[in-house]
Each structure stands twice: as structure tokens, then as C-alpha cells.
Design a protein around this motif. Structure first.
Motif, PDB file in Angstrom:
ATOM      1  N   ALA A 286      29.323  16.268  46.897  1.00 26.08           N
ATOM      2  CA  ALA A 286      30.158  15.354  45.865  1.00 26.08           C
ATOM      3  C   ALA A 286      29.202  15.610  44.643  1.00 26.08           C
ATOM      4  O   ALA A 286      29.833  15.718  43.782  1.00 26.08           O
ATOM      5  N   LYS A 287      27.933  15.287  44.937  1.00 25.15           N
ATOM      6  CA  LYS A 287      27.268  15.508  43.619  1.00 25.15           C
ATOM      7  C   LYS A 287      26.969  16.886  43.180  1.00 25.15           C
ATOM      8  O   LYS A 287      26.902  16.892  41.937  1.00 25.15           O
ATOM      9  N   LEU A 288      26.846  17.644  44.031  1.00 21.92           N
ATOM     10  CA  LEU A 288      26.744  19.191  43.576  1.00 21.92           C
ATOM     11  C   LEU A 288      28.110  19.548  43.129  1.00 21.92           C
ATOM     12  O   LEU A 288      28.062  20.192  41.946  1.00 21.92           O
ATOM     13  N   TYR A 289      29.268  19.104  43.367  1.00 21.37           N
ATOM     14  CA  TYR A 289      30.592  19.416  42.714  1.00 21.37           C
ATOM     15  C   TYR A 289      30.646  18.773  41.517  1.00 21.37           C
ATOM     16  O   TYR A 289      30.840  19.326  40.381  1.00 21.37           O
ATOM     17  N   ASN A 290      30.363  17.489  41.478  1.00 21.68           N
ATOM     18  CA  ASN A 290      30.624  16.775  40.123  1.00 21.68           C
ATOM     19  C   ASN A 290      29.859  17.329  39.108  1.00 21.68           C
ATOM     20  O   ASN A 290      30.034  17.191  37.661  1.00 21.68           O
ATOM     21  N   GLU A 291      28.362  17.288  39.244  1.00 19.02           N
ATOM     22  CA  GLU A 291      27.412  17.563  38.256  1.00 19.02           C
ATOM     23  C   GLU A 291      27.060  19.074  37.843  1.00 19.02           C
ATOM     24  O   GLU A 291      26.443  19.522  36.757  1.00 19.02           O
ATOM     25  N   ASP A 292      27.769  19.925  38.786  1.00 14.32           N
ATOM     26  CA  ASP A 292      27.373  21.303  38.644  1.00 14.32           C
ATOM     27  C   ASP A 292      28.371  22.265  38.971  1.00 14.32           C
ATOM     28  O   ASP A 292      29.124  22.774  37.950  1.00 14.32           O
ATOM     29  N   LEU A 293      29.187  22.383  40.236  1.00 14.57           N
ATOM     30  CA  LEU A 293      30.117  23.263  40.334  1.00 14.57           C
ATOM     31  C   LEU A 293      31.249  23.134  39.795  1.00 14.57           C
ATOM     32  O   LEU A 293      31.900  24.168  39.359  1.00 14.57           O
ATOM     33  N   SER A 415      43.602  13.688  35.935  1.00 19.61           N
ATOM     34  CA  SER A 415      42.091  13.663  36.167  1.00 19.61           C
ATOM     35  C   SER A 415      41.974  13.881  37.940  1.00 19.61           C
ATOM     36  O   SER A 415      41.381  14.535  38.436  1.00 19.61           O
ATOM     37  N   MET A 416      42.819  12.948  38.518  1.00 20.43           N
ATOM     38  CA  MET A 416      42.805  13.079  39.989  1.00 20.43           C
ATOM     39  C   MET A 416      43.341  14.455  40.599  1.00 20.43           C
ATOM     40  O   MET A 416      43.050  15.053  41.278  1.00 20.43           O
ATOM     41  N   VAL A 417      44.385  14.916  39.929  1.00 20.01           N
ATOM     42  CA  VAL A 417      44.776  16.523  40.134  1.00 20.01           C
ATOM     43  C   VAL A 417      43.654  17.454  39.950  1.00 20.01           C
ATOM     44  O   VAL A 417      43.558  18.185  40.709  1.00 20.01           O
ATOM     45  N   GLU A 418      42.883  17.322  38.776  1.00 22.57           N
ATOM     46  CA  GLU A 418      41.966  18.161  38.504  1.00 22.57           C
ATOM     47  C   GLU A 418      40.935  18.112  39.548  1.00 22.57           C
ATOM     48  O   GLU A 418      40.549  19.154  40.067  1.00 22.57           O
ATOM     49  N   ASP A 419      40.462  16.923  40.010  1.00 24.74           N
ATOM     50  CA  ASP A 419      39.418  16.550  40.888  1.00 24.74           C
ATOM     51  C   ASP A 419      39.897  17.371  42.333  1.00 24.74           C
ATOM     52  O   ASP A 419      39.114  17.951  43.104  1.00 24.74           O
ATOM     53  N   LYS A 420      41.296  17.126  42.871  1.00 21.25           N
ATOM     54  CA  LYS A 420      41.529  17.517  44.097  1.00 21.25           C
ATOM     55  C   LYS A 420      41.778  18.994  44.226  1.00 21.25           C
ATOM     56  O   LYS A 420      41.315  19.874  45.089  1.00 21.25           O
ATOM     57  N   VAL A 421      42.157  19.590  42.861  1.00 17.31           N
ATOM     58  CA  VAL A 421      42.550  21.129  42.861  1.00 17.31           C
ATOM     59  C   VAL A 421      41.123  21.915  43.067  1.00 17.31           C
ATOM     60  O   VAL A 421      40.795  22.842  43.585  1.00 17.31           O
ATOM     61  N   LEU A 422      40.266  21.603  42.088  1.00 13.20           N
ATOM     62  CA  LEU A 422      38.802  21.975  42.064  1.00 13.20           C
ATOM     63  C   LEU A 422      38.042  22.057  43.272  1.00 13.20           C
ATOM     64  O   LEU A 422      37.349  23.022  43.762  1.00 13.20           O
ATOM     65  N   THR A 423      38.128  20.657  43.826  1.00 12.91           N
ATOM     66  CA  THR A 423      37.532  20.509  45.156  1.00 12.91           C
ATOM     67  C   THR A 423      38.222  21.350  46.270  1.00 12.91           C
ATOM     68  O   THR A 423      37.587  22.034  47.051  1.00 12.91           O
ATOM     69  N   GLN A 424      39.469  21.460  46.518  1.00 11.00           N
ATOM     70  CA  GLN A 424      40.098  22.391  47.208  1.00 11.00           C
ATOM     71  C   GLN A 424      39.697  23.797  47.223  1.00 11.00           C
ATOM     72  O   GLN A 424      39.337  24.488  48.349  1.00 11.00           O
TER      73      GLN A 424
END
Length: 433
Positions: A286-293, A415-424
Motif C-alpha cells: 500500500a505504501k509503495l502504491y500510494n507513494e510511488d507506483l 477519489s475512491m474510483v481512482e484508488d480502486k482502478v489503479l490498484t486493480q
């Protein structure tokens, strides 16, 4: 009626029209005749009101309705010529020009369409990566923290001075310039030293005290302290240390694991370690995703996808940025902008590039959400707000209503949609060990 259309690009178009006075007059006549069937006018039976009386009674309103009907016709005919359907539009059509002449009305209508984004091969833009590795030392460290949290404070077996991590049982009485202040005293208060529960400097001065010792602790309340009467003030606290307790060490064994994993089938220490390792992996990911990827991936999409943006959406985003800037400006600075249109326009332009990137990112996320079948409904938004409110000790319903009244729910949902789609998308690129 003369109509001229101009499709500026795939997201913006303009419709110009000259509406003859005869068209407005004909619309007035038609609307007035329809009103004779329903209008209530004193002295006339319903449905028997003469057209001339209806015109006199409703006058300017009839003209306004007639002009509105003519504008709808302009829009419909213009869209037909542009080969644009009504459901392809975003936002309301903008009437940028409306000039009444003696024999006609000149009107310009600007419309915006949802951008067409070619998402071909978007997954190829995402590089594969390895999940963060978790060491045995990290698992042990987390285990020890969990064990420490389970430990209870007990009286010292051998007397010594207070140290960081101890629970100091104290009486204290605070004063400013010799005057006691409200809320500044307590008896037999259990203060965990190093917890940061008290104002800076207080706990550090209790460290080193011995049981039955009295001491005057001198501190300064922070400028940001919640009470205006205390903020920034120097204070003295008379402190008496009654007892010192230390946290009993909890053994990390199968009995400890059984307590932590109550309700699970496998209550072994090995299973607890595996679960902690999985939790640490998720936290690291989660940290890697949010801060970098995630930021890097969105930047990649914004840079590589090229499409036209609806002008009015960009202008709205600029307005938001301008209003934020204005909230930090002095009255004199705002007055200067109001009196100098060129300076105001120059300031607006400084926000344009960021506004375009923000709008572009929003449309990209919307398109990707459709491609990835990602949705966030209102109930999910509510649950997220409720959870965060409870975590902060707030009333969930009041927090939700506050966001709703302020009009923040769509932004939170996006914001939640952005988080979910990039995570997926990123999850599909994790290399298997």
C-alpha cells in the motif's frame, strides 16, 4: 432560422443562429393558445379565456417562454447538423452570446462532449514489479509490539527512578504567574512516560523522579494549544510522584498466539507469524502504491494519452484554483485584481496547465474504470466516511451529512474510483515469487 455549426474538436462545438422575430411571435401565439385551455383569469370560465387576454395577463413571461423554445430548437437542429446526440453532451449548453435586435435574435451556444479516449494497450504501459519482501526481523518486531500492547502495568519489584515507558502515578497542580488555571490539576493520574499525552517537556522532567519525590515542572504551552488563555504561556506544575509501574513482559509463545487468534481454527504461533507477515506485505505494498507506483502510473497515462478536453470543465477547474488562491490573498490584493482585468486573466492563466492535467486525469480514470469494470456506489462512499469518522472518534452520521452538504461526496467517490482502478491495474502486474 439560420444556423451555422462549428465542431471545434472532438470535445467542443459551437452553434450560431439568427432567430427571426417571426419565429418568436409564432411561438408566443402557440404558447398563448395553449394557455387559453388552462389559464385562470377572473371574469372568464376556464378554457374560455381569449388569446388577447392571455397575452395581456402573461406578457413578458410568454416572450421568455417563446425565446426558450426557440433556443431549444437551435440546440436540437445544431446537434443534428453536428451529428452529436444529446446524451453525448456533458454539462449544460453555454449561451455565450444573446443579442436582441429589432427583427431578430443573434445567439451563440457552446456545447461540450465527453472526450473519446483510445485505451488500446493501456496495460502495456504498466511495468511489472515485485511485491516488497518482508524479513523475519520485521515480523519479530511487529510481534513484540503486539505483545507489548497486551502487557499490563504492575508495581516495581525493586524501587528505582522513573524511566521512559513507565506508568507514573502522579498528583499535579498547574499555575501561570502564580494563578491556578482550570483543568490544570489532578490526583493519582496514571501518565505513561514518553506517550506524548502531556504538553512537550512535561514527561521528560518526570523521567528520573523517584517515588514520593516532589518537583516543580516548568513548561510552555504550544502556540497552537486549544485554549487561547493557555496558548504560548509559561506554566509551572507542582508534581508529586506516588508510584511507578512498569509493563510486565508478555512471553511470545503458543499461549500468546492462542489469545490473539481466538476464534480461528489454527491458533499456533507459526500461523500468527504468517498472518503478521501477510499484513506487513499489504502495508508495504500500500505504501509503495500510494507513494510511488500510483502517482507514476497516472502521470504515465496523462502523458501518453492524447485527446481533446471540454473547455468549460477546464475553466471550472481554473476557477477552483483561483478561488483557493483568493482565499490566501489580502483585501487589497483582491481589490487590485477586480480593478485590473488583464492582471486577473494573467493570474488565471498560471493555473491553466495544472487544470488541464487534472481534468485530463479525471477523464482517463473514468474511462479506465469502465474498461476495468470498477464502480463505487453511494453506499460504499458512506461506509468509508463512517469508518474514518469512527477511527477519529467523530459521529459518523454527522460527518457524512457535513460532507454531503458541502458537496464533497462526488469528489470522494471519484477519489475512491481512482484508488480502486489503479490498484486493480497494478495488482495485475505483480511478479509472482
Amino acid at each position: 432560422m439560420k444556423i451555422k455549426t462549428n465542431k471545434i474538436n472532438s470535445a467542443n462545438a459551437q452553434i450560431e443562429a439568427q432567430i427571426p422575430k417571426e419565429t418568436i411571435d409564432a411561438n408566443v401565439e402557440k404558447i398563448a393558445k395553449n394557455l387559453t385551455k388552462t389559464a385562470s383569469v377572473q371574469g372568464f370560465r376556464k378554457g374560455k379565456v381569449p388569446v388577447a387576454v392571455v397575452k395581456k395577463q402573461y406578457g413578458e413571461r410568454l416572450v421568455q417562454d417563446a425565446e426558450a423554445e426557440a433556443l431549444r430548437e437551435v440546440l436540437n437542429r445544431g446537434l443534428d447538423e453536428l451529428k452529436v446526440t444529446m446524451d453525448a453532451l456533458i454539462g449544460e449548453p453555454n449561451i455565450s452570446n444573446f443579442v436582441k435586435n429589432a427583427d431578430s435574435i443573434e445567439v451563440t451556444v457552446k456545447v461540450a462532449m465527453r472526450p473519446e479516449i483510445n485505451l488500446d494497450n493501456y496495460k502495456d504501459m504498466v511495468e511489472s514489479f515485485e511485491k516488497p519482501a518482508i524479513t523475519d526481523e520485521q515480523v519479530t518486531e511487529r510481534l513484540e509490539k503486539i505483545a507489548d500492547a497486551q502487557g499490563k502495568f504492575v508495581d516495581l519489584k525493586r524501587k528505582r527512578a522513573a524511566k521512559k515507558g513507565d506508568s507514573a502515578i502522579i498528583d499535579f497542580e498547574g499555575s501561570i504567574d502564580g494563578e491556578l488555571f482550570e483543568g490544570g490539576a489532578a490526583k493519582e493520574f496514571a501518565l505513561v512516560l514518553g506517550s506524548g499525552q502531556f504538553i512537550p517537556g512535561f514527561e521528560d522532567q518526570v523521567i528520573g523522579m523517584k517515588i514520593a519525590e516532589e518537583k516543580v515542572v516548568k513548561v510552555t504551552f504550544p502556540e497552537s494549544y486549544g485554549s487561547d488563555k493557555l496558548a504560548g504561556k509559561d506554566a509551572e506544575f507542582k508534581v508529586t510522584l506516588h508510584n511507578i509501574q512498569e509493563k510486565a513482559k508478555v512471553e511470545i509463545d503458543d499461549a500468546f498466539a492462542e489469545k490473539i487468534l481466538a476464534g480461528q481454527d489454527d491458533k499456533s504461533l507459526d500461523n500468527l507469524k504468517n498472518q503478521i507477515k501477510a499484513q506487513l506485505e499489504n502495508e508495504a505494498l500500500a505504501k509503495l502504491y500510494n507513494e510511488d507506483l500510483k502517482p507514476a502510473l497516472l502521470e504515465t497515462f496523462v502523458t501518453k494519452f492524447d485527446f481533446d478536453l471540454p473547455e468549460f470543465v477546464v475553466e471550472q477547474e481554473i476557477d477552483v484554483s483561483l478561488n483557493k488562491k483568493a482565499s490566501t490573498m489580502s483585501e487589497d490584493e483582491i481589490k487590485e485584481l477586480r480593478e485590473d482585468a488583464a492582471k486577473l486573466e494573467s493570474l488565471r492563466e498560471t493555473f491553466r496547465e495544472d487544470a488541464q492535467r487534472s481534468v485530463k486525469a479525471t477523464f482517463i480514470i473514468d474511462a479506465l474504470a469502465t474498461a476495468e469494470s470498477v464502480k463505487v456506489d453511494e453506499n460504499e462512499v458512506m461506509q468509508t466516511i463512517y469508518y474514518e469518522a469512527m477511527q477519529m472518534g467523530q459521529d459518523p452520521r454527522m460527518a457524512y451529512d457535513k460532507y454531503k452538504e458541502a458537496g464533497y461526496l462526488p469528489a470522494i467517490q471519484m477519489s475512491m474510483v481512482e484508488d480502486k482502478v489503479l490498484t486493480q491495474i497494478l495488482n495485475s502486474k505483480i511478479k509472482e515469487a
